[in-house]
Every structure is written in C-alpha cells, then in structure tokens.
Design an enzyme around this catalytic site. Structure first.
Site, PDB file in Angstrom:
ATOM      1  N   ASP A  39       0.851  -1.187   0.000  1.00  0.00           N
ATOM      2  CA  ASP A  39       0.000   0.000   0.000  1.00  0.00           C
ATOM      3  C   ASP A  39       0.885   1.235   0.000  1.00  0.00           C
ATOM      4  O   ASP A  39       1.757   1.385   0.865  1.00  0.00           O
ATOM      5  CB  ASP A  39      -0.933   0.019   1.213  1.00  0.00           C
ATOM      6  CG  ASP A  39      -2.147   0.904   0.977  1.00  0.00           C
ATOM      7  OD1 ASP A  39      -3.258   0.358   0.790  1.00  0.00           O
ATOM      8  OD2 ASP A  39      -1.989   2.145   0.949  1.00  0.00           O
ATOM      9  N   SER A  74       4.891   1.957  -5.095  1.00  0.00           N
ATOM     10  CA  SER A  74       3.836   2.301  -6.041  1.00  0.00           C
ATOM     11  C   SER A  74       3.752   1.196  -7.079  1.00  0.00           C
ATOM     12  O   SER A  74       4.765   0.777  -7.643  1.00  0.00           O
ATOM     13  CB  SER A  74       4.143   3.627  -6.736  1.00  0.00           C
ATOM     14  OG  SER A  74       3.292   3.811  -7.853  1.00  0.00           O
ATOM     15  N   TYR A 166     -11.370   5.919 -15.492  1.00  0.00           N
ATOM     16  CA  TYR A 166     -11.466   4.737 -14.629  1.00  0.00           C
ATOM     17  C   TYR A 166     -12.053   3.553 -15.396  1.00  0.00           C
ATOM     18  O   TYR A 166     -11.547   2.422 -15.327  1.00  0.00           O
ATOM     19  CB  TYR A 166     -12.338   5.103 -13.433  1.00  0.00           C
ATOM     20  CG  TYR A 166     -12.562   4.038 -12.401  1.00  0.00           C
ATOM     21  CD1 TYR A 166     -11.539   3.644 -11.539  1.00  0.00           C
ATOM     22  CD2 TYR A 166     -13.819   3.453 -12.239  1.00  0.00           C
ATOM     23  CE1 TYR A 166     -11.763   2.688 -10.556  1.00  0.00           C
ATOM     24  CE2 TYR A 166     -14.052   2.498 -11.264  1.00  0.00           C
ATOM     25  CZ  TYR A 166     -13.021   2.114 -10.430  1.00  0.00           C
ATOM     26  OH  TYR A 166     -13.254   1.165  -9.466  1.00  0.00           O
ATOM     27  N   LYS A 170     -10.345  -0.043 -16.185  1.00  0.00           N
ATOM     28  CA  LYS A 170     -10.952  -1.232 -15.591  1.00  0.00           C
ATOM     29  C   LYS A 170     -11.376  -2.263 -16.632  1.00  0.00           C
ATOM     30  O   LYS A 170     -11.375  -3.469 -16.351  1.00  0.00           O
ATOM     31  CB  LYS A 170     -12.151  -0.824 -14.718  1.00  0.00           C
ATOM     32  CG  LYS A 170     -11.754  -0.213 -13.385  1.00  0.00           C
ATOM     33  CD  LYS A 170     -10.817  -1.134 -12.606  1.00  0.00           C
ATOM     34  CE  LYS A 170     -10.605  -0.700 -11.174  1.00  0.00           C
ATOM     35  NZ  LYS A 170      -9.624  -1.569 -10.480  1.00  0.00           N
ATOM     36  N   ALA A 198     -18.630  -2.325  -3.108  1.00  0.00           N
ATOM     37  CA  ALA A 198     -18.345  -2.342  -1.679  1.00  0.00           C
ATOM     38  C   ALA A 198     -18.230  -0.929  -1.136  1.00  0.00           C
ATOM     39  O   ALA A 198     -17.898   0.012  -1.865  1.00  0.00           O
ATOM     40  CB  ALA A 198     -17.048  -3.107  -1.408  1.00  0.00           C
TER      41      ALA A 198
END
Length: 306
Positions: A39, A74, A166, A170, A198
């Site tokens: 992370d 990263s 995005y 994706k 979520a």
C-alpha cells in the site's frame, strides 16, 4: 465440502492498507497464506503516501498468528514493483497469488477531465495491474503454479458518468486477463477478475449510508478466495457485493453472413440489422477463436473458395 486453505502459499495484495485489499489480505492470512501488504498510503486521488496503513494490517495478521510484511511501493513504478517482488522472494522464495486491488479516483465529466486525470488513473489501475503480474509471471511459470485476480468495475463493464478514465482502465484489465488465461494455461497459472461493489473510501458519498452498510468489503472477499484457490476457474469475471455473487460475460450474437463483393453494402447490412442484433442468439464470446466471430471465419472460408 473441504475447507479452502492457503498453507505454504505466498500472496501479494496491492492496495491492502484498507478496504477490499485489507479484507482480502486478512482472509488469506486466516487461511494460512503468508501475505505481502502493499500500500502506497496515498490519498484517494493518488497524492501523498506513507506506510502506516500497511504496517497496521501486518500487525493485525501477526496478532492472529500469521506472517506478513509491509511494502510501500507504487504499483505503477518499475523500480518499486521490482523491490516488491525481490523482497517477497528474499523473504519466502516464491509467489503464488497476486490480487491486484490498488486504485485511485479522479472523477470528472469527460469535457473537464485533464490529461493528468487520465494518465494517473490508467497508470495505477492498468499499468499498476500489469506490472506486478508481469514481474512475477516467470516465477509462477517456473513453479507451475500461479493464481491472479485483477479488479475490474461495473464502470468498465457497463459505464458510469464521470469515470471515462477509470472505466477505460478497468475494462483494460479484463482484456489483459483474457490473454493471460490462454498464455498461463500450460503452467497452471489461472487468472480471474472480480467486479466488486463495496463500501470503501472510493464509494463514500456515492450512496446513502443505509445502502453502504449492506456493502461491507468483507462481503466481497469470500468470492475472491474462490478465484485464487487451487481448483479456481480461469478467465472468469465474478461480480460481488452485499453477499451476492454472479458471473459477468462478454457475449456475441449469432449474427448473419451478409455477403461479399458487390453484394456487400451499407444498405445490405442495414437490411439484415435485426438479425445482426438479435440478442436472443447471444453466446459467450470470451474464448480464443471458438464461437467468437464464427460468421467472420465462415465468411473468410467463403471468400477463399471464391
């Protein structure tokens, strides 16, 4: 039904400092896996960074008796990804599972979206999925074992206002999956996609609180465990949210052969449009060759005979 276990498996989960990634990492550890908690620790828009979130998840895993290490690389940086892979191999000597979950948002309507908004989101979601998997690919081939999960989105599959960057990234990871399921087959490398809904920091403010309460990230994770187990499927898109699961597929209509040469025109296609777009004839279209584009292959054969 036997328990799903990951004893002696080593897993890397990106974006595991919170939300979905944290839930995936904790569940893998509960089931016996050694886990790398990757992370960057940045904000939702990808700026900043620290290792506190990753270290906190490592402590959670250690408190339950598991093994984990933190990594702050990263996922879109070549040197950072190399360090993540090298550190994992130095610690445990293998990489069995990668769950590519890291993500950011730069939501804007297309006319207001800057080049930086496009580049950064594609870097993190698409390049940030491609690079860790690519870096571990030969390791998995040599092991004759690998399980990979990429994270897609309903935005990529179906679209959503303000998320052109995005959505492009994706759906890009699905394209990557569709090729790697073929290339990895002979070495027992299986790759699948999860399409989660979520309540995370990426969805805060998008839905009422009472809806978000039903969309806990831990309600997605049981599906993901089934995508990385020993007898996992490959090439599957699993939609998951609120404890419900379904399979998403790219499909193609049966279509029709219109003609070639002088018989083929825009008007001839228009005349057959209802048959071309007849959704009652849809079939799965995600395999290599096979049913996909069957009328195109038939037309090629006709042309060759002519």
């Amino acid at each position: 039904m036997s328990d799903i276990r990951f004893d002696d498996r080593v897993a890397i989960v990106t974006g595991a400092g919170g939300g979905l990634g944290r839930c995936h990492a904790l569940e893998l550890a509960r089931r016996g896996a050694k886990v790398v908690i990757n992370d960057l620790g940045g904000t939702l828009d990808g700026t900043g960074g620290n290792s506190e979130a990753a270290e906190a998840v490592v402590k959670e895993i250690e408190a339950m008796g598991g093994e984990a290490i933190a990594n702050g690389s990263s996922v879109s940086d070549e040197a950072g990804v190399k360090k993540m892979i090298d550190d994992t191999m130095a610690k445990w000597g293998r990489i069995d599972i990668i769950i590519a979950n890291a993500g950011i948002l730069r939501d804007k309507s297309f006319s207001k979206m800057t080049q930086a908004d496009i580049d950064l989101v594609i870097d993190v979601h698409l390049r940030g999925t491609f690079m860790p998997v690519h870096a571990a690919w030969n390791i998995m081939k040599e092991q004759n074992f690998g399980r990979v999960v990429v994270t897609t989105s309903s935005t990529g599959l179906y679209g959503n206002f303000g998320q052109a960057n995005y959505g492009a990234a994706k759906l890009g990871v699905v394209g990557m999956m569709n090729t790697l399921k073929i290339e990895g087959a002979k070495n027992n490398i299986k790759i699948n996609a999860v399409c989660p809904i979520a309540a995370t920091r990426m969805t805060e403010g998008l839905m009422p609180n009472e809806v978000l309460a039903q969309l806990k990230p831990e309600y997605v994770t049981p599906g993901v465990m089934n995508l990385v187990k020993d007898d996992a499927p490959t090439g599957m898109i699993l939609s998951a949210g609120a404890g419900a699961f379904s399979m998403a597929r790219i499909v193609e209509t049966e279509g029709v052969f219109v003609g070639q040469g002088e018989g083929l025109s825009a008007e001839a296609v228009a005349a057959k449009w209802d048959q071309i777009t007849d959704v009652s004839t849809t079939k799965p279209a995600f395999q290599s060759g096979g049913e996909h584009g069957q009328n195109i292959f038939a037309a090629v054969a006709v042309g060759m005979k002519g």
